[in-house]
Design a protein around this motif. Structure first.
Motif, PDB file in Angstrom:
ATOM      1  N   ALA A  61       0.833  -1.203   0.000  1.00  0.00           N
ATOM      2  CA  ALA A  61       0.000   0.000   0.000  1.00  0.00           C
ATOM      3  C   ALA A  61       0.865   1.249   0.000  1.00  0.00           C
ATOM      4  N   ALA A  62       1.908   1.268   0.817  1.00  0.00           N
ATOM      5  CA  ALA A  62       2.789   2.439   0.889  1.00  0.00           C
ATOM      6  C   ALA A  62       3.444   2.709  -0.459  1.00  0.00           C
ATOM      7  N   LYS A  63       3.854   1.655  -1.140  1.00  0.00           N
ATOM      8  CA  LYS A  63       4.446   1.837  -2.475  1.00  0.00           C
ATOM      9  C   LYS A  63       3.422   2.418  -3.451  1.00  0.00           C
ATOM     10  N   ALA A  64       2.202   1.897  -3.397  1.00  0.00           N
ATOM     11  CA  ALA A  64       1.146   2.402  -4.284  1.00  0.00           C
ATOM     12  C   ALA A  64       0.818   3.859  -3.957  1.00  0.00           C
ATOM     13  N   LEU A  65       0.719   4.181  -2.671  1.00  0.00           N
ATOM     14  CA  LEU A  65       0.399   5.544  -2.259  1.00  0.00           C
ATOM     15  C   LEU A  65       1.513   6.517  -2.644  1.00  0.00           C
ATOM     16  N   ALA A  66       2.756   6.061  -2.523  1.00  0.00           N
ATOM     17  CA  ALA A  66       3.888   6.912  -2.911  1.00  0.00           C
ATOM     18  C   ALA A  66       3.899   7.148  -4.419  1.00  0.00           C
ATOM     19  N   SER A  67       3.658   6.095  -5.192  1.00  0.00           N
ATOM     20  CA  SER A  67       3.692   6.266  -6.651  1.00  0.00           C
ATOM     21  C   SER A  67       2.543   7.145  -7.136  1.00  0.00           C
ATOM     22  N   ALA A  68       1.445   7.188  -6.380  1.00  0.00           N
ATOM     23  CA  ALA A  68       0.313   8.051  -6.741  1.00  0.00           C
ATOM     24  C   ALA A  68       0.482   9.478  -6.231  1.00  0.00           C
ATOM     25  N   GLY A  69       1.519   9.727  -5.441  1.00  0.00           N
ATOM     26  CA  GLY A  69       1.777  11.075  -4.931  1.00  0.00           C
ATOM     27  C   GLY A  69       1.026  11.428  -3.662  1.00  0.00           C
ATOM     28  N   TYR A  70       0.406  10.441  -3.014  1.00  0.00           N
ATOM     29  CA  TYR A  70      -0.328  10.705  -1.778  1.00  0.00           C
ATOM     30  C   TYR A  70       0.600  10.854  -0.576  1.00  0.00           C
ATOM     31  N   ILE A  71       1.715  10.152  -0.585  1.00  0.00           N
ATOM     32  CA  ILE A  71       2.663  10.229   0.528  1.00  0.00           C
ATOM     33  C   ILE A  71       4.067  10.510   0.001  1.00  0.00           C
ATOM     34  N   GLU A  72       4.890  11.105   0.857  1.00  0.00           N
ATOM     35  CA  GLU A  72       6.292  11.324   0.532  1.00  0.00           C
ATOM     36  C   GLU A  72       7.107  10.396   1.415  1.00  0.00           C
TER      37      GLU A  72
END
Length: 159
Positions: A61-72
């Motif tokens: 999930a963290a990888k997906a969220l990072a690639s979508a720009g939701y998390i840094e």
């Protein structure tokens, strides 16, 4: 018998937004907003237990969220996410920390109904009801557009 081809057109992958990514985003948002973690929680030490999901799912999930720009993310030399240093404005809205236009429109409609119900006089009650009915007649779409303008601090001028 052969198994279905996962690359066949029209075959969709299972939805992981509501079961994996959104719960992890909400856990991250809670932790980033807490001063306890200095605004940069550790993925394995804080986000995994905070989400209630297995470690492998949180990492995905963290990888997906990072690639979508939701998390840094802050990564180590191997590219593994170690900490979360920030979240986007859209992530704050999706997690519920910041208002959404649709949510604020619903809140406005609820407030108008309550005020109409609790007005001390018949005249005030009628006025609040009329305003509530007019707002409902505007509709959810245009109401959300209005709330978007108000939340963003920009109210278009009449022509």
């Amino acid at each position: 018998m052969t198994s279905p081809d996962p690359t066949a057109p029209g075959d969709l992958l299972p939805d992981v937004w509501f079961t994996r990514d959104l719960p992890v985003l909400r856990a991250i948002a809670r932790l980033v907003d807490e001063p306890k973690h200095g605004g940069a929680p550790y993925l394995l030490g804080s986000v995994v237990p905070g989400s209630g999901l297995p470690k492998a799912e949180v990492i995905a999930a963290a990888k997906a969220l990072a690639s979508a720009g939701y998390i840094e993310p802050l990564t180590n030399h191997a590219g593994d996410i170690v900490r979360i240093t920030a979240i986007s404005a859209e992530a704050r809205r999706l997690a519920g920390l910041w208002p959404t236009p649709q949510g604020e429109w619903e809140r406005l409609l609820e407030q108008l109904a309550v005020r109409a119900e609790r007005a001390p006089t018949d005249v005030e009650r009628q006025r609040w009801r009329a305003l509530a009915e007019a707002a409902a007649a505007v509709g959810e779409h245009d109401g959300a557009l209005l709330m978007s303008s108000l939340i963003g601090g920009y109210v278009p001028r009449a022509r």
